[in-house]
Design a protein around this motif. Sequence first.
Motif, PDB file in Angstrom:
ATOM      1  N   TYR A   1       0.837  -1.201   0.000  1.00  0.00           N
ATOM      2  CA  TYR A   1       0.000   0.000   0.000  1.00  0.00           C
ATOM      3  C   TYR A   1       0.878   1.260   0.000  1.00  0.00           C
ATOM      4  CZ  TYR A   1      -3.228   3.551   1.801  1.00  0.00           C
ATOM      5  OH  TYR A   1      -3.952   4.704   1.976  1.00  0.00           O
ATOM      6  N   PHE A   2       1.865   1.298   0.864  1.00  0.00           N
ATOM      7  CA  PHE A   2       2.755   2.466   0.908  1.00  0.00           C
ATOM      8  C   PHE A   2       3.477   2.629  -0.437  1.00  0.00           C
ATOM      9  CE2 PHE A   2       3.534   2.955   5.803  1.00  0.00           C
ATOM     10  CZ  PHE A   2       2.187   3.244   5.956  1.00  0.00           C
TER      11      PHE A   2
ATOM     12  N   PHE B   1      -4.427  -5.661   3.165  1.00  0.00           N
ATOM     13  CA  PHE B   1      -4.614  -5.054   4.489  1.00  0.00           C
ATOM     14  C   PHE B   1      -4.897  -6.110   5.561  1.00  0.00           C
ATOM     15  CE2 PHE B   1      -4.890  -0.365   4.252  1.00  0.00           C
ATOM     16  CZ  PHE B   1      -4.639  -0.213   2.908  1.00  0.00           C
TER      17      PHE B   1
ATOM     18  N   TYR C   1      -8.331  -3.753   9.553  1.00  0.00           N
ATOM     19  CA  TYR C   1      -8.438  -2.457   8.875  1.00  0.00           C
ATOM     20  C   TYR C   1      -9.180  -2.554   7.540  1.00  0.00           C
ATOM     21  CZ  TYR C   1      -4.831  -1.530  12.341  1.00  0.00           C
ATOM     22  OH  TYR C   1      -4.144  -1.419  13.524  1.00  0.00           O
TER      23      TYR C   1
ATOM     24  N   ILE D   1     -12.509  -0.482   7.147  1.00  0.00           N
ATOM     25  CA  ILE D   1     -12.218   0.954   7.113  1.00  0.00           C
ATOM     26  C   ILE D   1     -11.750   1.370   5.720  1.00  0.00           C
ATOM     27  CG2 ILE D   1     -10.675   2.742   8.002  1.00  0.00           C
ATOM     28  CD1 ILE D   1     -10.624   1.257  10.671  1.00  0.00           C
ATOM     29  N   TYR D   2     -10.829   0.594   5.137  1.00  0.00           N
ATOM     30  CA  TYR D   2     -10.279   0.995   3.843  1.00  0.00           C
ATOM     31  C   TYR D   2     -11.223   0.695   2.674  1.00  0.00           C
ATOM     32  CZ  TYR D   2      -6.049   3.142   5.428  1.00  0.00           C
ATOM     33  OH  TYR D   2      -5.179   4.031   5.992  1.00  0.00           O
TER      34      TYR D   2
ATOM     35  N   ARG E   1     -13.108   3.743   2.667  1.00  0.00           N
ATOM     36  CA  ARG E   1     -12.331   4.910   2.207  1.00  0.00           C
ATOM     37  C   ARG E   1     -12.142   4.932   0.696  1.00  0.00           C
ATOM     38  NH1 ARG E   1      -7.788   5.109   7.110  1.00  0.00           N
ATOM     39  NH2 ARG E   1      -9.159   6.179   8.590  1.00  0.00           N
TER      40      ARG E   1
ATOM     41  N   PHE F   1      -2.926   6.289   7.806  1.00  0.00           N
ATOM     42  CA  PHE F   1      -2.810   4.900   8.225  1.00  0.00           C
ATOM     43  C   PHE F   1      -2.298   4.784   9.658  1.00  0.00           C
ATOM     44  CE2 PHE F   1      -0.691   0.848   8.773  1.00  0.00           C
ATOM     45  CZ  PHE F   1      -1.726  -0.004   8.459  1.00  0.00           C
TER      46      PHE F   1
ATOM     47  N   THR G   1      -4.953   5.522  12.025  1.00  0.00           N
ATOM     48  CA  THR G   1      -5.911   4.413  12.088  1.00  0.00           C
ATOM     49  C   THR G   1      -5.436   3.328  13.045  1.00  0.00           C
ATOM     50  OG1 THR G   1      -6.550   4.905   9.817  1.00  0.00           O
ATOM     51  CG2 THR G   1      -7.176   2.741  10.660  1.00  0.00           C
ATOM     52  N   VAL G   2      -4.151   3.034  12.987  1.00  0.00           N
ATOM     53  CA  VAL G   2      -3.586   2.029  13.900  1.00  0.00           C
ATOM     54  C   VAL G   2      -3.662   2.517  15.346  1.00  0.00           C
ATOM     55  CG1 VAL G   2      -1.483   0.787  14.554  1.00  0.00           C
ATOM     56  CG2 VAL G   2      -2.063   1.071  12.136  1.00  0.00           C
TER      57      VAL G   2
ATOM     58  N   GLU H   1      -5.751   4.655  16.678  1.00  0.00           N
ATOM     59  CA  GLU H   1      -7.146   4.655  17.113  1.00  0.00           C
ATOM     60  C   GLU H   1      -7.630   3.232  17.422  1.00  0.00           C
ATOM     61  OE1 GLU H   1     -10.505   7.630  15.663  1.00  0.00           O
ATOM     62  OE2 GLU H   1     -10.370   5.924  14.304  1.00  0.00           O
ATOM     63  N   HIS H   2      -7.239   2.284  16.559  1.00  0.00           N
ATOM     64  CA  HIS H   2      -7.612   0.878  16.760  1.00  0.00           C
ATOM     65  C   HIS H   2      -7.084   0.358  18.089  1.00  0.00           C
ATOM     66  CE1 HIS H   2      -8.790  -3.142  15.484  1.00  0.00           C
ATOM     67  NE2 HIS H   2      -7.607  -3.583  15.854  1.00  0.00           N
ATOM     68  N   HIS H   3      -5.977   0.915  18.537  1.00  0.00           N
ATOM     69  CA  HIS H   3      -5.391   0.470  19.805  1.00  0.00           C
ATOM     70  C   HIS H   3      -5.722   1.420  20.950  1.00  0.00           C
ATOM     71  CE1 HIS H   3      -3.165  -1.989  16.920  1.00  0.00           C
ATOM     72  NE2 HIS H   3      -3.068  -2.855  17.915  1.00  0.00           N
TER      73      HIS H   3
END
Lengths: 212, 212, 212, 212, 212, 212
Positions: E6-7, E108, E112, E115-116, E119, F43, F46-47, F49-51
Amino acid sequence: MGIHHYFKSLSDMEKLYRCPGKFKYNEHTVAAHSFKVTKIAQFLGTVEEHHGKTVNWKNLYEKALNHDYPEIFTGDIKTPVKYASSELNRLFSEVEEEMAHKFVLAEFPDEYQSIYLSRFKEGKDRTLEGNILSVADKIDLLYESFGEIQKGNPEPIFLEIYQEALSTILRFREMTSVAFFLENVLPDMLAEKFIPHSELSKITENLIAASK
Amino acid sequence: MGIHHYFKSLSDMEKLYRCPGKFKYNEHTVAAHSFKVTKIAQFLGTVEEHHGKTVNWKNLYEKALNHDYPEIFTGDIKTPVKYASSELNRLFSEVEEEMAHKFVLAEFPDEYQSIYLSRFKEGKDRTLEGNILSVADKIDLLYESFGEIQKGNPEPIFLEIYQEALSTILRFREMTSVAFFLENVLPDMLAEKFIPHSELSKITENLIAASK
Amino acid sequence: MGIHHYFKSLSDMEKLYRCPGKFKYNEHTVAAHSFKVTKIAQFLGTVEEHHGKTVNWKNLYEKALNHDYPEIFTGDIKTPVKYASSELNRLFSEVEEEMAHKFVLAEFPDEYQSIYLSRFKEGKDRTLEGNILSVADKIDLLYESFGEIQKGNPEPIFLEIYQEALSTILRFREMTSVAFFLENVLPDMLAEKFIPHSELSKITENLIAASK
Amino acid sequence: MGIHHYFKSLSDMEKLYRCPGKFKYNEHTVAAHSFKVTKIAQFLGTVEEHHGKTVNWKNLYEKALNHDYPEIFTGDIKTPVKYASSELNRLFSEVEEEMAHKFVLAEFPDEYQSIYLSRFKEGKDRTLEGNILSVADKIDLLYESFGEIQKGNPEPIFLEIYQEALSTILRFREMTSVAFFLENVLPDMLAEKFIPHSELSKITENLIAASK
Amino acid sequence: MGIHHYFKSLSDMEKLYRCPGKFKYNEHTVAAHSFKVTKIAQFLGTVEEHHGKTVNWKNLYEKALNHDYPEIFTGDIKTPVKYASSELNRLFSEVEEEMAHKFVLAEFPDEYQSIYLSRFKEGKDRTLEGNILSVADKIDLLYESFGEIQKGNPEPIFLEIYQEALSTILRFREMTSVAFFLENVLPDMLAEKFIPHSELSKITENLIAASK
Amino acid sequence: MGIHHYFKSLSDMEKLYRCPGKFKYNEHTVAAHSFKVTKIAQFLGTVEEHHGKTVNWKNLYEKALNHDYPEIFTGDIKTPVKYASSELNRLFSEVEEEMAHKFVLAEFPDEYQSIYLSRFKEGKDRTLEGNILSVADKIDLLYESFGEIQKGNPEPIFLEIYQEALSTILRFREMTSVAFFLENVLPDMLAEKFIPHSELSKITENLIAASK
């Protein structure tokens, strides 16, 4: 020795630029030019055939495809007319022809050498196919120079090129396909306009008014 | 007629590429090459002077600055050694010299013509300054070809160029400045390394370990 | 309406890049690719003819020259194999064909429409000429991907392309010209080397030693 | 430590662009600019000498060649006049000078350090040679901005640059070489025309008529 | 599988060009376009909020940032209006959405994915944020096409794009931020001028006169 | 005065190149970098927030989008570490901040000035959002330098950048999102391979053998 060197040389033609340093808006490679000339020659030949001429298609395609191949040995050189000499141009043709000769002997298998020696010879002879090549080569050059002038390139060389290309085409005006070009294509090319920057305000106003 | 055409021609040198189509990683213009050669010649002259030679600096700078100016008339042509002829190179030099001659007569005021005719002549004569120019020209070419080889350009032409440039430099090895180059500069150039991609993992691990 | 739009579209092909964003070292336009494919097809046809096959040259040149012309309507799209669908590819071909159809009806004089409708059709049929086109198209793709891999482009897509191109060529291995390619050209291509950076020091030492 | 780093830095100057992001038609590198300024300074010096002034050529060439070398440490920065501060420019000069100082001490052999410290100092002092450099630097900038304006670049920054460059040149109007420039070169530059797109139709008609 | 893919795909967006082959003066990547749209959306949202609307900022930024992400699978395609079909555009959207779906599932972590998936969905819905995105997307397109027209690009496609973009913006003219744009920004954009080449002579004369 | 100047400045960010002259394989603009950093920050947020962390999304997006906007006033400057001074960097930040201040006062309507003054301030404070920005900025830089090293760029500056970027990321290793990056993303990045040129022969042989 080998056809690999020949195939590889084709990608050298993708990196040879025409009139290096002159085109600002669209650059043209020798490979792309050769493609366009062959496509234009195809159309001109189609017109000639439709009007009763016999076209040797194999011959025409060979001439058009290969007409600038020897430039891989020297590049595309275009010197301002003012300082150039016809002597130079003659020397260049000789050198290119000699190098193409050496190349074929060095890289092609014996059984294909005579075929390729013939294919890499100057193709602009006085046959119908030779004449079509002469015209197609100049039509593409006309488009290339027109494209620069239209976009505002102020280099005088493009006006020189435009005039020289058109003059050459006109030498073949007895050909049906050239008559077709002069009557049906050239006027459309010249009718291409700049987008009038000054009219954007009016177009914008109209769109806004219409949306109310 | 006019110096404006001369000044304008300088920016043509910014658009002339050396060995067009060959350099993949860093392209070099004739303007930039002329600059680098002049700077290298400056250093070589400094070394010679430090060791007791008398350097005619005005002469040296004129030679270095102008040594490729006539290429504005023909471009930079470099044909694979295998198919080139020394005949071609000789013809080119003649043509360039003749065009430069015509250019000076057409564009320069009378009072400056003889000065510029002399400045645009071949500068690689047997004087100290001519020799420095010969070496500086090849040192820059050595750097240009080294840059491509180091980055992985597989075209064999760069190895040919590297070897030809170094061989020419070695012909002047009696000069103090060439000895300096061979002892102090060339080894540093050759010591330049690829960044070892394979070592990135180790470098990364070390950084992570050290940060704990 | 007019052939001017057709001629002008040729220069659009000079600006369409293959696999946009993927090639790092040498980019390829659809115009240049079409040229190279036609030249390669010419050679393959020559080999077939030499070994007794009858080649319809007019047909072969038409197929090769025009095989990617409809890309002017959609561009060259190459999606990573992993996420692509054959559905997408089929849709694209349909859309391109429909647009080419519309274009011919809109821009060509009546008398040439059927000729050009036929020229812009998919050319990779099961005739000898269709097979030569299929092979020539993939040989050029093989060279394009090899060029990137050889120079160090680490994108896996080029290995995928290399393998897919070679696999397609191998499907035609019964053809004499394909056998010639596999035996005489491919090995030379693979034998191309990097210039060994590490050997520069040794080459340099040898030149220096020899010059003493 | 080493002159290799100095020679290598010369090719960094080939990659430093002037006013990055502003020039659309012709980009200019610091290396090419340095070359052009030196060539222009050579001509201006020639005019001064012809009119009786004594030119220290060694000094003039050193000033011109090296005047932007310290930009390898910071790049070429040109901020819209409206938001720039003279404070910033002063800071930049200081930083560049300090870095050039460090560079010479780190990379040059002891015996050449004082020579190069002096060569990398600001050269635009009040000597004849300093004045010639000031003028030559601005003449090249005038040509660079004129080139963009002439081709239609609508960025107001080029008009600002044009005016600022001309104003600086005019501050030196007492110099014979500046008078020569204002009388003999500037008018020719301004007389350069766009190729009148609208006249192409007429030129074409004339050529066609003449060929009948 | 992995976020690394993804990056890494983000840098693919730096290499995807909008309307490939059409922009002559400034090319635009999908990455840069996404950035500009998000910045414009930020400003429009600020205006809406200032006038009492409640903006869901998290939602707005997500829509703007990601609105063209699925183009990494197909590239940016813009076909001349004349030959395009709405059918094609619909097919493209479907294909892109399906590929984005596959991509999220493949790359992913489970936690996640939803969420994606959300998005990467089409963001131009009928919420305030969806409307802001629609407008911001077209404002950037308006600027892109204006930039080409202003610099003299004669391709009619830019006038088509300009008109289509403005028409879409006008569909949202009830929004305060759109009113602000039409009253305060668009007139300034249209007021941008060419630098009048013909006025350079006069400016020059004035500067010279003033310096006496 | 006007938002038009602000919108227009966004396209200046498309023409500002990072580390001008250094990247050989993929160049990066400040606009594209800002986009990628915002996507990476999204991203990482998001990580977090998930934690269980509370992310101020509006704040995070504002910081990431605008973090390099002030570079439109000075460009992106990156001087070899060896000769740089922290003094220079501090001066630059000050100058950029002052110019951004002037710009907002000159171009924005009163009612939006305080909002934008705050948006253009340095965003890397000690909040969670400031830390995410610091990390996202360096992750993109890590990818940029990795891309060059992987393709064979021998400039030592990229190893320096890689190490400096990773070291900064490691300073935030207590963050869950950084731990995720170090465990799940970095190893995949480092596992990316060159396509082994030497293996092409074997791959080719296998394909040929399999096709028999």
